[in-house]
Write a protein that holds these residues in place. Structure first.
Motif, PDB file in Angstrom:
ATOM      1  N   ASN A   6       0.821  -1.207   0.000  1.00 22.19           N
ATOM      2  CA  ASN A   6       0.000   0.000   0.000  1.00 22.19           C
ATOM      3  C   ASN A   6       0.860   1.264   0.000  1.00 22.19           C
ATOM      4  OD1 ASN A   6      -2.474  -1.124  -0.264  1.00 22.19           O
ATOM      5  ND2 ASN A   6      -3.021  -1.030   1.897  1.00 22.19           N
TER       6      ASN A   6
ATOM      7  N   VAL B 189       1.095   7.482  -6.526  1.00 15.32           N
ATOM      8  CA  VAL B 189       0.097   8.532  -6.736  1.00 15.32           C
ATOM      9  C   VAL B 189       0.660   9.882  -6.281  1.00 15.32           C
ATOM     10  CG1 VAL B 189      -2.241   9.324  -6.208  1.00 15.32           C
ATOM     11  CG2 VAL B 189      -1.803   6.883  -6.499  1.00 15.32           C
TER      12      VAL B 189
ATOM     13  N   LYS C 137      -2.138   7.944 -12.335  1.00 15.91           N
ATOM     14  CA  LYS C 137      -3.152   8.917 -12.724  1.00 15.91           C
ATOM     15  C   LYS C 137      -3.133  10.069 -11.715  1.00 15.91           C
ATOM     16  CE  LYS C 137      -7.279   9.434 -15.072  1.00 15.91           C
ATOM     17  NZ  LYS C 137      -6.934  10.542 -15.881  1.00 15.91           N
TER      18      LYS C 137
ATOM     19  N   GLY D 210      -6.049  13.801  -5.216  1.00 16.58           N
ATOM     20  CA  GLY D 210      -5.455  13.166  -4.024  1.00 16.58           C
ATOM     21  C   GLY D 210      -6.085  11.821  -3.767  1.00 16.58           C
TER      22      GLY D 210
ATOM     23  N   LYS E  61     -13.404   6.896  -4.747  1.00 25.61           N
ATOM     24  CA  LYS E  61     -13.136   6.524  -6.138  1.00 25.61           C
ATOM     25  C   LYS E  61     -14.446   6.045  -6.743  1.00 25.61           C
ATOM     26  CE  LYS E  61     -11.671   1.723  -5.512  1.00 25.61           C
ATOM     27  NZ  LYS E  61     -10.577   0.766  -5.703  1.00 25.61           N
TER      28      LYS E  61
ATOM     29  N   ARG F 289     -10.106  14.900 -11.633  1.00 26.23           N
ATOM     30  CA  ARG F 289      -9.824  13.521 -12.048  1.00 26.23           C
ATOM     31  C   ARG F 289      -9.388  13.423 -13.503  1.00 26.23           C
ATOM     32  NH1 ARG F 289      -9.337   9.812  -7.943  1.00 26.23           N
ATOM     33  NH2 ARG F 289     -10.722  10.392  -6.252  1.00 26.23           N
TER      34      ARG F 289
HETATM   35  N1  UPG Z   1      -5.731   6.823  -7.166  1.00 27.77           N
HETATM   36  C1  UPG Z   1      -5.251   7.902  -7.873  1.00 27.77           C
HETATM   37  N2  UPG Z   1      -4.465   7.689  -8.980  1.00 27.77           N
HETATM   38  C2  UPG Z   1      -4.141   6.438  -9.399  1.00 27.77           C
HETATM   39  C3  UPG Z   1      -4.650   5.332  -8.688  1.00 27.77           C
HETATM   40  C4  UPG Z   1      -5.430   5.550  -7.562  1.00 27.77           C
HETATM   41  O1  UPG Z   1      -5.504   9.048  -7.529  1.00 27.77           O
HETATM   42  O2  UPG Z   1      -3.417   6.319 -10.401  1.00 27.77           O
HETATM   43  C5  UPG Z   1      -6.552   7.024  -5.952  1.00 27.77           C
HETATM   44  C6  UPG Z   1      -7.964   6.516  -6.064  1.00 27.77           C
HETATM   45  O3  UPG Z   1      -8.813   7.432  -6.685  1.00 27.77           O
HETATM   46  C7  UPG Z   1      -8.318   6.303  -4.609  1.00 27.77           C
HETATM   47  C8  UPG Z   1      -7.000   5.849  -3.984  1.00 27.77           C
HETATM   48  O4  UPG Z   1      -5.998   6.260  -4.903  1.00 27.77           O
HETATM   49  O5  UPG Z   1      -8.738   7.505  -4.010  1.00 27.77           O
HETATM   50  C9  UPG Z   1      -6.930   4.362  -3.704  1.00 27.77           C
HETATM   51  O6  UPG Z   1      -7.334   3.614  -4.840  1.00 27.77           O
HETATM   52  P1  UPG Z   1      -7.355   2.002  -4.864  1.00 27.77           P
HETATM   53  O7  UPG Z   1      -6.036   1.477  -4.522  1.00 27.77           O
HETATM   54  O8  UPG Z   1      -7.921   1.621  -6.169  1.00 27.77           O
HETATM   55  O9  UPG Z   1      -8.439   1.686  -3.751  1.00 27.77           O
HETATM   56  P2  UPG Z   1      -8.555   0.791  -2.435  1.00 27.77           P
HETATM   57  O10 UPG Z   1      -9.826   0.069  -2.538  1.00 27.77           O
HETATM   58  O11 UPG Z   1      -8.327   1.709  -1.270  1.00 27.77           O
HETATM   59  O12 UPG Z   1      -7.406  -0.336  -2.487  1.00 27.77           O
HETATM   60  C10 UPG Z   1      -6.136  -0.202  -1.858  1.00 27.77           C
HETATM   61  C11 UPG Z   1      -5.170  -1.182  -2.558  1.00 27.77           C
HETATM   62  C12 UPG Z   1      -5.612  -2.630  -2.287  1.00 27.77           C
HETATM   63  C13 UPG Z   1      -5.724  -2.851  -0.782  1.00 27.77           C
HETATM   64  C14 UPG Z   1      -6.687  -1.834  -0.192  1.00 27.77           C
HETATM   65  C15 UPG Z   1      -6.822  -1.955   1.306  1.00 27.77           C
HETATM   66  O13 UPG Z   1      -5.151  -0.924  -3.966  1.00 27.77           O
HETATM   67  O14 UPG Z   1      -4.678  -3.552  -2.840  1.00 27.77           O
HETATM   68  O15 UPG Z   1      -6.193  -4.168  -0.494  1.00 27.77           O
HETATM   69  O16 UPG Z   1      -6.220  -0.509  -0.478  1.00 27.77           O
HETATM   70  O17 UPG Z   1      -5.587  -2.121   1.943  1.00 27.77           O
END
Ligand code: UPG
Length: 462
Positions: free
Chosen positions: A224, A231, A267, A271, A339, A442
């Protein structure tokens, strides 16, 4: 062979994970328990569309397994007693009091689980940490379990979950890897094998990774931290792009084609949010500090500092662009979730941007396809920046995007919901005050098309 699994905690991780295990392993009885009666009742709702978590594909999985070998119950002791394997999947929020306040993970609920298992268990059990935990938590659980004095043996495994919200079922069906950490002793290896055998029902063997307990615990935090760091890194470049005439989307594409860097998680945005990134990094920082590793702690803390800056500067830019005042001006928020494709709002950037704009006396109208009004107010009230009544008078939640944008000075896109790009933007423009501003947090909308209509359009990093 494991015949009976219990999972303590029917939340975002426990619910979907157990539903998939039950679906893929009809020979194993899986019982998910939680003290929260309302939540369990929702999981048991006759109409499978009313289960408490929205995840594409989840209701089908629950419909297939529930009542067959998947059960949801509030009888925690009974389920613990009957199980050969117990997953602990309770929440580990950041501490809000005492030592480590605002940084360390609060392990209160984990410890309560361990004590309950110690009290109830009459035969040997494998206990699996599913919640994300600081490295060496397994030791604490083991200490508690090993002092029951009733001769019961416990093996502790770490099996962190990597699913992302909105794609939970996809991630569970075809994980990049399954990570299982356990003791290096013979009994430890046996316990690891028992859990490997469960996942092997649908996950290819070469994707099931086994390590020692500490590596497994730390790998979760590290994964994580690395994702969030990407990001923050691209967001840092986005600010530089805005000053230099470079375009962050082009930069991201250019570096992402380097196979050593790769194209994902580059991306630029307003934030990152979500329940995990910030919490896990703060936790990592706290652990590093505990060991006196100040440079390590500072290094990772910078990821959070950058993220906070990115949210703040988005709000600041709105204010300065609107001629240095948003007082009394209507600003439409498209999106509140952290998201797309989820109703989860934890740590969503939208909350902090709204908070800053409300302090400048803006009038905000929020539209999000999945987030409910009471959640929006809850999120704002939680910050305790101002009285609840002030949040209510400064912000309204509407169920129609066109209404949100009607008579607005500006639109801020906070979540990347696909549907936002499909709106009738001419109609939105016609209903707004001029000049009509769009702040796209976004980089979702089509700049050329919007400018052609007449909008003043600003993206992140270009
Ligand atoms: N985000 C960006 N730019 C990017 C990718 C993500 O701004 O290029 C933002 C996204 O919009 C969100 C945050 O980052 O606000 C987290 O996104 P994401 O990782 O897709 O969401 P989660 O569901 O919080 O998943 C993360 C890990 C996952 C883990 C989980 C809980 O990806 O592997 O299990 O957190 O620990």
């Amino acid at each position: 062979m494991i015949k009976n699994i219990c999972c303590i905690g029917a939340g975002y991780v426990g619910g979907p994970t157990m539903a998939v295990i039950a679906q893929k392993c009809p020979h194993i009885k899986v019982t998910v328990v939680d003290l929260n009666e309302k939540r369990i009742a929702a999981w048991n709702d006759k109409d499978v569309n009313n289960i408490p978590i929205y995840e594409p594909g989840l209701s089908d999985v629950v419909a297939e397994a529930r009542g067959r070998n998947l059960f949801f119950s509030t009888e925690v002791d009974k389920a613990i007693d009957e199980a050969d394997m117990i997953f602990i999947s309770v929440n580990t929020p950041t501490k809000t009091y005492g030592v480590g306040k605002g940084m360390a993970a609060d392990l209160k609920y984990i410890e309560l689980c361990a004590r309950q298992i110690a009290r109830v268990a009459k035969n040997d059990k494998i206990v699996v940490e599913k919640s994300t935990l600081p490295v060496r938590t397994a030791q604490a659980i083991k200490d508690i379990l090993d002092h029951t004095g009733n001769g019961v043996n416990f093996q502790i495994l770490s099996n962190p979950e990597f699913l992302a919200e909105g794609t939970a079922i996809e991630d569970l069906f075809a994980p990049d890897r399954v990570l299982i950490g356990g003791d290096t002793t013979t009994e430890g290896q046996k316990a690891i094998q028992a859990l490997v055998d469960i996942y092997a029902n649908w996950v290819p063997k070469d994707k099931i990774l086994t390590t020692n307990v500490w590596s497994s615990e730390l790998s979760k935090l590290t994964a994580n931290a690395f994702l969030a760091q990407r990001v923050s890194s691209i967001n840092a470049m986005s600010e530089l792009c805005e000053k230099t005439g470079a375009d962050v989307n082009e930069v991201a594409r250019a570096i992402g084609m380097d196979s050593r860097i790769g194209p994902k998680f580059l991306k630029a945005s307003v934030g990152f949010g979500g329940s995990c990134f910030q919490k896990d990094i703060l936790n990592l920082v706290y652990i590093a500090k505990t060991y006196g590793l100040n440079e390590v702690a500072d290094y990772w803390e910078q990821v959070i500092i950058m993220n906070d800056h990115q949210k703040r500067r988005f709000a600041k830019n709105i204010i300065s662009t609107l001629y240095n005042t948003v007082s009394g001006k209507k600003i439409a928020f498209l999106g509140w979730a952290f998201k797309k494709d989820t109703n989860d709002t934890r740590e969503s950037a939208a909350i902090y941007v709204a908070d800053d704009l409300l302090s400048e006396q803006a009038n905000i109208a929020v539209f999000d396809p999945k987030v409910e009004e009471k959640q929006v107010y809850f999120d704002l009230d939680y910050l305790e920046t101002r009285k609840s009544e002030a949040n209510k008078s400064g912000l309204v939640v509407v169920d129609n995007p066109y209404e949100a944008c009607k008579n607005a000075h500006a639109i801020a896109v906070l979540t990347e919901w696909d549907e936002f790009a499909t709106y009738d933007w001419q109609k939105i423009y016609d209903g707004m005050l001029k000049p009509a501003f769009v702040f796209d947090g976004r980089n979702l909308l089509n700049k050329a098309a919007l400018e052609k209509i007449g909008f003043v359009y600003q993206a992140i990093g270009s």
